[in-house]
Design a protein around this motif. Structure first.
Motif, PDB file in Angstrom:
ATOM      1  N   LYS A   1      -1.508   4.794   1.755  1.00 31.67           N
ATOM      2  CA  LYS A   1      -0.143   5.035   2.204  1.00 31.67           C
ATOM      3  C   LYS A   1       0.555   3.707   2.437  1.00 31.67           C
ATOM      4  O   LYS A   1      -0.004   2.793   3.041  1.00 31.67           O
ATOM      5  CB  LYS A   1      -0.152   5.848   3.500  1.00 31.67           C
ATOM      6  CG  LYS A   1       1.250   6.277   3.900  1.00 31.67           C
ATOM      7  CD  LYS A   1       1.226   7.053   5.201  1.00 31.67           C
ATOM      8  CE  LYS A   1       2.625   7.518   5.548  1.00 31.67           C
ATOM      9  NZ  LYS A   1       2.654   8.222   6.823  1.00 31.67           N
ATOM     10  N   CYS A   2       1.761   3.634   1.944  1.00 32.27           N
ATOM     11  CA  CYS A   2       2.548   2.428   2.165  1.00 32.27           C
ATOM     12  C   CYS A   2       3.333   2.597   3.460  1.00 32.27           C
ATOM     13  O   CYS A   2       4.092   3.555   3.594  1.00 32.27           O
ATOM     14  CB  CYS A   2       3.493   2.217   0.984  1.00 32.27           C
ATOM     15  SG  CYS A   2       4.596   0.827   1.227  1.00 32.27           S
ATOM     16  N   PRO A   3       3.151   1.707   4.429  1.00 32.83           N
ATOM     17  CA  PRO A   3       3.874   1.853   5.699  1.00 32.83           C
ATOM     18  C   PRO A   3       5.370   1.562   5.563  1.00 32.83           C
ATOM     19  O   PRO A   3       6.159   1.929   6.415  1.00 32.83           O
ATOM     20  CB  PRO A   3       3.195   0.834   6.618  1.00 32.83           C
ATOM     21  CG  PRO A   3       2.541  -0.141   5.707  1.00 32.83           C
ATOM     22  CD  PRO A   3       2.253   0.560   4.416  1.00 32.83           C
ATOM     23  N   LYS A   4       5.734   0.936   4.491  1.00 31.53           N
ATOM     24  CA  LYS A   4       7.125   0.526   4.304  1.00 31.53           C
ATOM     25  C   LYS A   4       7.984   1.655   3.710  1.00 31.53           C
ATOM     26  O   LYS A   4       9.029   1.988   4.243  1.00 31.53           O
ATOM     27  CB  LYS A   4       7.159  -0.697   3.387  1.00 31.53           C
ATOM     28  CG  LYS A   4       8.277  -1.653   3.700  1.00 31.53           C
ATOM     29  CD  LYS A   4       8.032  -2.957   2.971  1.00 31.53           C
ATOM     30  CE  LYS A   4       9.238  -3.876   3.087  1.00 31.53           C
ATOM     31  NZ  LYS A   4       9.026  -5.124   2.365  1.00 31.53           N
ATOM     32  N   CYS A   5       7.508   2.228   2.617  1.00 32.82           N
ATOM     33  CA  CYS A   5       8.306   3.291   1.986  1.00 32.82           C
ATOM     34  C   CYS A   5       7.655   4.663   2.138  1.00 32.82           C
ATOM     35  O   CYS A   5       8.194   5.663   1.686  1.00 32.82           O
ATOM     36  CB  CYS A   5       8.549   2.957   0.515  1.00 32.82           C
ATOM     37  SG  CYS A   5       7.053   2.939  -0.498  1.00 32.82           S
ATOM     38  N   GLU A   6       6.465   4.697   2.778  1.00 29.53           N
ATOM     39  CA  GLU A   6       5.753   5.939   3.080  1.00 29.53           C
ATOM     40  C   GLU A   6       5.328   6.742   1.861  1.00 29.53           C
ATOM     41  O   GLU A   6       5.118   7.950   1.936  1.00 29.53           O
ATOM     42  CB  GLU A   6       6.565   6.804   4.051  1.00 29.53           C
ATOM     43  CG  GLU A   6       6.849   6.057   5.356  1.00 29.53           C
ATOM     44  CD  GLU A   6       7.252   6.981   6.481  1.00 29.53           C
ATOM     45  OE1 GLU A   6       7.910   7.985   6.186  1.00 29.53           O
ATOM     46  OE2 GLU A   6       6.886   6.715   7.630  1.00 29.53           O
TER      47      GLU A   6
ATOM     48  N   LYS B   1      -1.361  -3.375  -3.502  1.00 30.72           N
ATOM     49  CA  LYS B   1       0.085  -3.529  -3.409  1.00 30.72           C
ATOM     50  C   LYS B   1       0.765  -2.212  -3.780  1.00 30.72           C
ATOM     51  O   LYS B   1       0.345  -1.527  -4.706  1.00 30.72           O
ATOM     52  CB  LYS B   1       0.511  -4.640  -4.369  1.00 30.72           C
ATOM     53  CG  LYS B   1       1.842  -5.254  -4.038  1.00 30.72           C
ATOM     54  CD  LYS B   1       2.066  -6.513  -4.878  1.00 30.72           C
ATOM     55  CE  LYS B   1       3.400  -7.146  -4.557  1.00 30.72           C
ATOM     56  NZ  LYS B   1       4.534  -6.318  -5.030  1.00 30.72           N
ATOM     57  N   CYS B   2       1.787  -1.869  -3.031  1.00 30.59           N
ATOM     58  CA  CYS B   2       2.537  -0.655  -3.305  1.00 30.59           C
ATOM     59  C   CYS B   2       3.229  -0.774  -4.660  1.00 30.59           C
ATOM     60  O   CYS B   2       3.767  -1.822  -5.001  1.00 30.59           O
ATOM     61  CB  CYS B   2       3.564  -0.450  -2.200  1.00 30.59           C
ATOM     62  SG  CYS B   2       4.601   0.984  -2.464  1.00 30.59           S
ATOM     63  N   THR B   3       3.202   0.318  -5.413  1.00 29.26           N
ATOM     64  CA  THR B   3       3.839   0.284  -6.726  1.00 29.26           C
ATOM     65  C   THR B   3       5.338   0.584  -6.641  1.00 29.26           C
ATOM     66  O   THR B   3       6.043   0.470  -7.626  1.00 29.26           O
ATOM     67  CB  THR B   3       3.171   1.305  -7.675  1.00 29.26           C
ATOM     68  OG1 THR B   3       3.114   2.565  -7.034  1.00 29.26           O
ATOM     69  CG2 THR B   3       1.764   0.861  -8.041  1.00 29.26           C
ATOM     70  N   PHE B   4       5.819   0.979  -5.468  1.00 23.85           N
ATOM     71  CA  PHE B   4       7.227   1.343  -5.319  1.00 23.85           C
ATOM     72  C   PHE B   4       8.053   0.257  -4.625  1.00 23.85           C
ATOM     73  O   PHE B   4       9.246   0.152  -4.822  1.00 23.85           O
ATOM     74  CB  PHE B   4       7.357   2.656  -4.546  1.00 23.85           C
ATOM     75  CG  PHE B   4       6.676   3.806  -5.237  1.00 23.85           C
ATOM     76  CD1 PHE B   4       7.326   4.505  -6.239  1.00 23.85           C
ATOM     77  CD2 PHE B   4       5.376   4.175  -4.896  1.00 23.85           C
ATOM     78  CE1 PHE B   4       6.689   5.553  -6.888  1.00 23.85           C
ATOM     79  CE2 PHE B   4       4.736   5.217  -5.543  1.00 23.85           C
ATOM     80  CZ  PHE B   4       5.396   5.909  -6.541  1.00 23.85           C
ATOM     81  N   CYS B   5       7.414  -0.504  -3.764  1.00 27.88           N
ATOM     82  CA  CYS B   5       8.115  -1.581  -3.073  1.00 27.88           C
ATOM     83  C   CYS B   5       7.164  -2.771  -2.976  1.00 27.88           C
ATOM     84  O   CYS B   5       6.117  -2.787  -3.605  1.00 27.88           O
ATOM     85  CB  CYS B   5       8.595  -1.115  -1.692  1.00 27.88           C
ATOM     86  SG  CYS B   5       7.279  -0.903  -0.492  1.00 27.88           S
ATOM     87  N   ASP B   6       7.496  -3.755  -2.160  1.00 28.80           N
ATOM     88  CA  ASP B   6       6.608  -4.920  -2.071  1.00 28.80           C
ATOM     89  C   ASP B   6       5.642  -4.828  -0.885  1.00 28.80           C
ATOM     90  O   ASP B   6       5.062  -5.811  -0.467  1.00 28.80           O
ATOM     91  CB  ASP B   6       7.447  -6.208  -2.017  1.00 28.80           C
ATOM     92  CG  ASP B   6       8.368  -6.243  -0.799  1.00 28.80           C
ATOM     93  OD1 ASP B   6       8.471  -5.207  -0.108  1.00 28.80           O
ATOM     94  OD2 ASP B   6       8.968  -7.285  -0.538  1.00 28.80           O
TER      95      ASP B   6
HETATM   96 ZN   LIG Z   1       6.017   0.954  -0.588  1.00 26.27          ZN
END
Ligand SMILES: [Zn+2]
Length: 60
Positions: free
Chosen positions: A16-21, A40-45
């Motif tokens: 889970k990405c804490p930034k974009c969830e 690394k998240c594939t949707f944001c940094d």
């Molecule tokens: Zn993200």
């Protein structure tokens, strides 16, 4: 040692990405630890964190 050919156990890790969830399910890799930072998240940094590790048993 008991080994059954009737069962296949698949292990998954949910990141889970804490930034974009965003959630991403992938195959479990040796060395994965719950709540460790993962890839690394594939949707944001952001950097994803392993939120869940679970196994599924498939029976033929
Ligand atoms: Zn993200």
């Amino acid at each position: 040692m008991i080994f059954s050919k009737e069962e296949i156990i698949l292990a998954y890790a949910v990141e889970k990405c804490p930034k974009c969830e965003k959630l991403n399910r992938r195959d479990f890799c040796k060395g994965d630890v719950l709540f460790n930072s993962s890839s690394k998240c594939t949707f944001c940094d952001g950097i994803t964190i392993i939120e869940k590790i679970y196994g599924e048993t498939l029976q033929k």
